[in-house]
Design a protein around this motif. Sequence first.
Motif, PDB file in Angstrom:
ATOM      1  N   SER A  66      30.004  23.618  51.820  1.00 40.44           N
ATOM      2  CA  SER A  66      28.849  22.994  51.222  1.00 40.44           C
ATOM      3  C   SER A  66      29.266  21.664  50.509  1.00 40.44           C
ATOM      4  O   SER A  66      30.338  21.364  50.363  1.00 40.44           O
ATOM      5  CB  SER A  66      28.284  24.153  49.939  1.00 40.44           C
ATOM      6  OG  SER A  66      27.407  23.555  49.204  1.00 40.44           O
ATOM      7  N   ASP A  68      27.830  20.793  47.764  1.00 40.01           N
ATOM      8  CA  ASP A  68      27.488  21.195  46.161  1.00 40.01           C
ATOM      9  C   ASP A  68      29.067  21.625  45.644  1.00 40.01           C
ATOM     10  O   ASP A  68      29.982  22.542  46.029  1.00 40.01           O
ATOM     11  CB  ASP A  68      26.767  22.405  45.995  1.00 40.01           C
ATOM     12  CG  ASP A  68      26.292  22.574  44.656  1.00 40.01           C
ATOM     13  OD1 ASP A  68      27.038  22.294  43.768  1.00 40.01           O
ATOM     14  OD2 ASP A  68      25.106  23.147  44.367  1.00 40.01           O
ATOM     15  N   GLN A  69      29.337  20.666  44.592  1.00 41.29           N
ATOM     16  CA  GLN A  69      30.798  20.799  44.015  1.00 41.29           C
ATOM     17  C   GLN A  69      31.098  22.263  43.462  1.00 41.29           C
ATOM     18  O   GLN A  69      31.784  22.674  42.974  1.00 41.29           O
ATOM     19  CB  GLN A  69      30.955  19.924  42.984  1.00 41.29           C
ATOM     20  CG  GLN A  69      30.853  18.325  43.571  1.00 41.29           C
ATOM     21  CD  GLN A  69      31.216  17.568  42.503  1.00 41.29           C
ATOM     22  OE1 GLN A  69      32.001  17.378  41.726  1.00 41.29           O
ATOM     23  NE2 GLN A  69      30.412  16.550  42.625  1.00 41.29           N
ATOM     24  N   HIS A  71      29.925  24.981  44.793  1.00 42.29           N
ATOM     25  CA  HIS A  71      30.054  26.096  45.993  1.00 42.29           C
ATOM     26  C   HIS A  71      31.608  26.341  45.807  1.00 42.29           C
ATOM     27  O   HIS A  71      32.458  25.713  45.822  1.00 42.29           O
ATOM     28  CB  HIS A  71      29.521  25.656  47.003  1.00 42.29           C
ATOM     29  CG  HIS A  71      29.485  26.516  48.065  1.00 42.29           C
ATOM     30  ND1 HIS A  71      30.171  27.202  48.791  1.00 42.29           N
ATOM     31  CD2 HIS A  71      28.029  27.281  48.489  1.00 42.29           C
ATOM     32  CE1 HIS A  71      29.725  27.998  49.712  1.00 42.29           C
ATOM     33  NE2 HIS A  71      28.427  28.053  49.674  1.00 42.29           N
ATOM     34  N   TYR A  74      33.102  24.259  48.597  1.00 41.48           N
ATOM     35  CA  TYR A  74      32.859  22.657  48.397  1.00 41.48           C
ATOM     36  C   TYR A  74      33.838  21.853  49.555  1.00 41.48           C
ATOM     37  O   TYR A  74      35.151  22.233  49.610  1.00 41.48           O
ATOM     38  CB  TYR A  74      33.197  22.327  47.181  1.00 41.48           C
ATOM     39  CG  TYR A  74      33.024  20.646  46.723  1.00 41.48           C
ATOM     40  CD1 TYR A  74      31.768  20.106  47.572  1.00 41.48           C
ATOM     41  CD2 TYR A  74      33.945  19.966  46.215  1.00 41.48           C
ATOM     42  CE1 TYR A  74      31.663  18.593  47.109  1.00 41.48           C
ATOM     43  CE2 TYR A  74      33.955  18.697  46.027  1.00 41.48           C
ATOM     44  CZ  TYR A  74      32.999  17.982  46.503  1.00 41.48           C
ATOM     45  OH  TYR A  74      32.695  16.485  46.300  1.00 41.48           O
ATOM     46  N   ASP A  91      34.019  13.567  50.168  1.00 41.01           N
ATOM     47  CA  ASP A  91      32.503  13.630  49.415  1.00 41.01           C
ATOM     48  C   ASP A  91      32.537  12.139  49.033  1.00 41.01           C
ATOM     49  O   ASP A  91      33.115  11.687  47.974  1.00 41.01           O
ATOM     50  CB  ASP A  91      32.313  14.814  48.740  1.00 41.01           C
ATOM     51  CG  ASP A  91      30.724  14.576  48.526  1.00 41.01           C
ATOM     52  OD1 ASP A  91      30.113  13.832  48.857  1.00 41.01           O
ATOM     53  OD2 ASP A  91      30.200  15.482  47.639  1.00 41.01           O
TER      54      ASP A  91
END
Length: 217
Positions: A66, A68-69, A71, A74, A91
């Motif tokens: 993901s 999303d940090q 998650h 991540y 990212d």
Amino acid sequence: MKAWQAGVTPQYRTVKSIDPTMNLLVWDTPLLAPLDFTKAISFESVEFSLTVHAGGQPREIFSGLSLDQRHPKYIQTAVTAATSQYIEARDLHSTSAWAARLPDPTALQLDNGTLQLWGGRDGIAALTARDFMGDPGSETKWGLRTLEDVDQVSLVCAADILIEPSPAVQYAPLPPVVSRSVPSGRAVFGGAHCHPSGRWKPARSSRWTMCSTCSRR
């Protein structure tokens, strides 16, 4: 999660909590119209997988990733030098809309969803105008976007074309191994004869020397 209906622009939400006893999902923010709440709404996880191939064979598989940090998988903490022998993921924290930040398997630098990494040239082969102009949706500025912080610009010099990728190095295949028949009790190594005793002597020479196969003189 991706929430969508036919003919309606998808909406993206983060699952804040799950109540399995009530079959209840709690979003970080409510879903909005034009979703029709009187009809079925489809939900799709936006997690993705990453497979690393080497020598034409899959070597590592990272699933359930993901951007999303929050998650547990991540991508920047899940694909590191400690978890992979081949790659590290970073990212870039783009501020573009969520849908625009997701991996795009149809991107121009991909071939059927696969990005070839070879000799470090891909950083050049995949260059686009955005690499020089900067990403309007990113907090990090590069290229011409760095001039946004300059009140007055007097002169800008830039290359007139993108850098062309260098061609891949082609290696000729190794010559085939050709076996030759030799008299019984004697082998031939590059023009030298190996005696059954373990000694060998080059052709046209009467002096016995070390045999690299038997390690005897």
